[in-house]
Design an enzyme around this catalytic site. Structure first.
Site, short mmCIF file in Angstrom:
data_model
loop_
_atom_site.label_atom_id
_atom_site.label_comp_id
_atom_site.label_asym_id
_atom_site.label_seq_id
_atom_site.Cartn_x
_atom_site.Cartn_y
_atom_site.Cartn_z
CE LYS A 63 36.00 20.15 25.81
NZ LYS A 63 35.67 18.75 25.22
N GLY A 106 30.49 19.75 34.59
CA GLY A 106 31.26 18.59 34.57
C GLY A 106 31.53 18.10 35.77
N GLY A 109 36.37 21.07 37.30
CA GLY A 109 36.12 22.44 37.60
C GLY A 109 37.23 23.09 38.53
CD GLU A 141 25.63 25.07 37.60
OE1 GLU A 141 25.10 24.19 38.51
OE2 GLU A 141 25.03 26.29 37.62
CB CYS A 156 24.53 16.75 37.94
SG CYS A 156 23.04 17.43 37.24
CD GLU A 164 28.43 13.01 40.31
OE1 GLU A 164 29.63 13.23 40.04
OE2 GLU A 164 27.70 13.40 40.12
P1 NAD Z 1 34.33 16.20 32.88
O1 NAD Z 1 34.58 17.07 33.87
O2 NAD Z 1 35.15 14.89 32.60
O3 NAD Z 1 34.09 16.84 31.13
C1 NAD Z 1 33.10 17.57 31.24
C2 NAD Z 1 33.79 18.63 30.14
O4 NAD Z 1 35.02 19.03 30.52
C3 NAD Z 1 33.91 17.75 28.88
O5 NAD Z 1 33.65 18.55 27.76
C4 NAD Z 1 35.45 17.52 28.96
O6 NAD Z 1 36.09 17.49 27.65
C5 NAD Z 1 36.01 18.81 29.41
N1 NAD Z 1 37.39 18.79 30.13
C6 NAD Z 1 37.87 17.74 30.59
N2 NAD Z 1 39.26 18.05 30.90
C7 NAD Z 1 39.21 19.45 30.93
C8 NAD Z 1 40.28 20.30 31.21
N3 NAD Z 1 41.39 19.98 31.67
N4 NAD Z 1 40.12 21.67 30.98
C9 NAD Z 1 38.82 22.10 30.45
N5 NAD Z 1 37.88 21.21 30.09
C10 NAD Z 1 38.07 19.88 30.30
O7 NAD Z 1 32.78 15.51 33.20
P2 NAD Z 1 31.82 14.47 32.64
O8 NAD Z 1 32.51 13.00 33.01
O9 NAD Z 1 31.80 14.78 31.10
O10 NAD Z 1 30.46 14.62 32.98
C11 NAD Z 1 30.10 14.05 34.25
C12 NAD Z 1 30.18 15.01 35.61
O11 NAD Z 1 29.57 16.17 35.16
C13 NAD Z 1 29.80 14.43 36.81
O12 NAD Z 1 30.42 14.53 37.83
C14 NAD Z 1 28.35 15.23 37.15
O13 NAD Z 1 27.95 15.34 38.14
C15 NAD Z 1 28.77 16.36 36.43
N6 NAD Z 1 27.51 17.00 36.06
C16 NAD Z 1 27.01 18.36 36.55
C17 NAD Z 1 25.81 18.76 36.24
C18 NAD Z 1 25.21 19.96 37.04
O14 NAD Z 1 24.33 20.62 36.58
N7 NAD Z 1 25.73 20.24 38.12
C19 NAD Z 1 25.09 18.62 34.97
C20 NAD Z 1 25.63 17.33 34.18
C21 NAD Z 1 26.87 16.67 34.70
#
Ligand code: NAD
Length: 495
Positions: A191, A244, A249, A266, A300, A397
């Protein structure tokens, strides 16, 4: 890895973007069962660049069923070397379509093409070829136990994997999940983030063209709370690999408890880049600027807190501000553009709110922090000086081009501040004193520490953090362990 790809814009990508974009299930491009669609924008222009089928729970059911059939059928039973060859063939096809994929990724994610060419695309290819090589090298051990028994372990693929990917590096982070899972013999439902589904759909088509069997890689774009949730709660998904935000998470861990899915997470970061006053300040400031402003700070492991020892503080602030002012915003396909927009209007507002919060908290905004232009989500690179460790801009963040520069006295003070957030993804330390730098690296709460450099990643090294930065590691052998389980086998030698 450094590979030179010639880039000619406005070619195959335009043709791909014009197509109606469907889900990819069981080797076919299919409409969503609801018939609903959503739009993807170019964050630099706010123009709609594509219309995409919006998946739902029923589509997740179809995709998981296809992935299960492909797992029990061709994929896990295929000769391991053949799986590796197919992944290499896929990598070759991706390289042949480099221009197109780089352009799609740049326009969909608001990335300057120079960055996509230098980082995202080569890293995705490197990841795929690295794990293609692993496919036939995933071994167990012969373990001595009893004299009348032969006892050994084999590693079995975990099964159907749900890969949930964010919008900041859709292609690269997507491949961090797809390549090891496929090499291990797992099948996948992926997804992508709602804001950036396009490169996933294109590389999914190319996987089929490479001969990867139908159902091995399924792609279901759609909202996180619908498609993501359905995957996380699905009884026939064996593992969730997620990148994410910490909030999502946390929900994934709870949802995965239903059938005890394996989970790797992650999550976010608030990484400290620590500069002692004996460091090479020019090199440190240059890397610190790149460490926060690359990808408009939407990284991130962004070095969003630059900690500077008293004696070097003013000089580093000045150098950071000069670098921030020198970044060029503009057309994503212009190779001279060095600072792209942020991903969305919502993200832009959230970053601008943090700039207000920083000023209200009493930090000094040295430069930047304003919207630039009326079209596109551009924000000028911002440097905050006189930031105190307790301020929200030092603890939370921001995920944008905003750096907090914090003064420290000595090593103990630096360590206390560096380790004093909820995160633990990465840290940097700059000093000519190698003993001090390595002592700092040992004591830093971080999954990765860079000494006299900042920001490198390589798929051969583990990647991840603890607490609000996540659970488990990706990359290297860690990913092979994530997507396989050991099985112990006893052979009775006296039968
Ligand atoms: P997000 O958590 O909003 O979304 C990430 C993914 O999760 C998307 O595909 C989203 O559609 C999905 N998602 C949203 N709600 C969900 C749910 N209830 N159940 C399952 N999936 C769901 O994050 P974002 O805004 O897309 O990304 C930014 C975040 O990601 C930041 O906090 C960043 O630090 C983190 N990030 C971490 C790393 C790492 O390697 N540690 C890398 C990139 C981004």
């Amino acid at each position: 890895m450094s590979v030179a790809y010639d880039f000619t814009p406005e070619t195959a990508a335009a043709e791909f973007l014009r197509k109606p974009h469907q889900l990819l299930i069981d080797g076919k491009r299919v409409p969503s069962s609801s018939g609903r669609t959503f739009k993807s924008l170019n964050p630099a222009t706010e123009e709609v660049i594509a219309t995409i089928a919006e998946g739902n729970e029923a589509d997740v059911d179809r995709a998981v069923a296809a992935a299960r059939r492909a797992f029990e059928g061709p994929w896990r039973t295929m000769r391991a070397a053949e799986r590796g060859h197919l992944l290499l063939k896929w990598a070759e096809l991706l390289k042949r379509h480099a221009d197109e994929i780089v352009e799609i990724e740049s326009l969909d994610g608001g990335k300057p093409v120079s960055a996509t060419l230098r980082q995202d695309f080569p890293a995705a290819i490197d990841t795929l070829t690295y794990y293609a090589g692993w496919a036939d090298k995933i071994t167990g051990d012969v373990v001595p136990t009893r004299d009348d028994a032969l006892t050994y372990t084999v590693r079995e693929p975990v099964g159907v994997v749900a890969a949930i990917v964010p919008w900041n590096f859709p292609l690269m982070i997507g491949m961090w999940k797809l390549a090891p899972a496929l090499a291990c013999g797992c099948t996948i439902v992926m997804k992508p983030a709602e804001l950036t589904s396009l490169s996933a759909l294109r590389i999914g088509e190319l996987a089929l063209e490479a001969g990867i069997p139908p159902g091995v890689l399924n792609i279901v774009p759609g909202p996180g709370r619908v498609v993501g949730d359905a995957l996380v709660n699905h009884p026939d998904v064996d593992k969730v690999t997620f990148t994410g935000s910490p909030g999502v998470g946390r929900g994934i861990m709870k949802g995965a408890a239903g059938n005890f899915k394996r989970v790797s997470l992650e999550l976010g970061g608030k990484s400290a880049n620590v500069i002692f006053d004996d460091a090479n300040l020019e090199a440190a400031a240059k890397a610190a600027a790149a460490g926060i402003f690359f990808n408009a700070g939407q990284v991130c492991s962004a070095g969003s807190r630059v900690l500077v020892q008293e004696g070097a503080y003013d000089e580093v602030v000045e150098r950071l501000a000069a670098r921030a002012k020198s970044l060029r915003m503009g057309d994503l396909l212009d190779r001279n553009t060095s600072l792209g927009p942020v991903i969305s209007e919502k993200q832009m507002k959230s970053i601008l709110d943090y700039v207000d919060i920083g000023e209200r908290e009493g930090a000094s905004l040295v430069t930047g922090g304003e919207r630039v232009g009326q079209r596109g989500y551009f924000i000028s690179a911002a440097v905050f000086a006189n930031v105190k460790h307790e301020m929200r801009i030092s603890q939370e963040e921001i995920f944008g081009p905003v750096v907090s520069v914090i003064k420290f006295k000595d090593e103990a003070d630096a360590l206390r501040i560096a380790n004093g957030t909820a995160y633990s993804l990465a840290a940097g330390v700059w000093s000519r004193d190698v003993v001090r730098a390595q002592r700092f690296a040992k004591r830093a709460r971080a999954g990765t520490v860079w000494i006299n450099t900042y920001g490198y990643t390589d798929v051969r090294l583990p990647w991840g953090g603890e607490r609000d930065s996540g659970l488990g590691r990706e990359h290297g052998t860690a990913a092979i362990q994530n997507f396989t389980e050991p099985k112990a086998v006893w052979v009775n030698l006296s039968a």
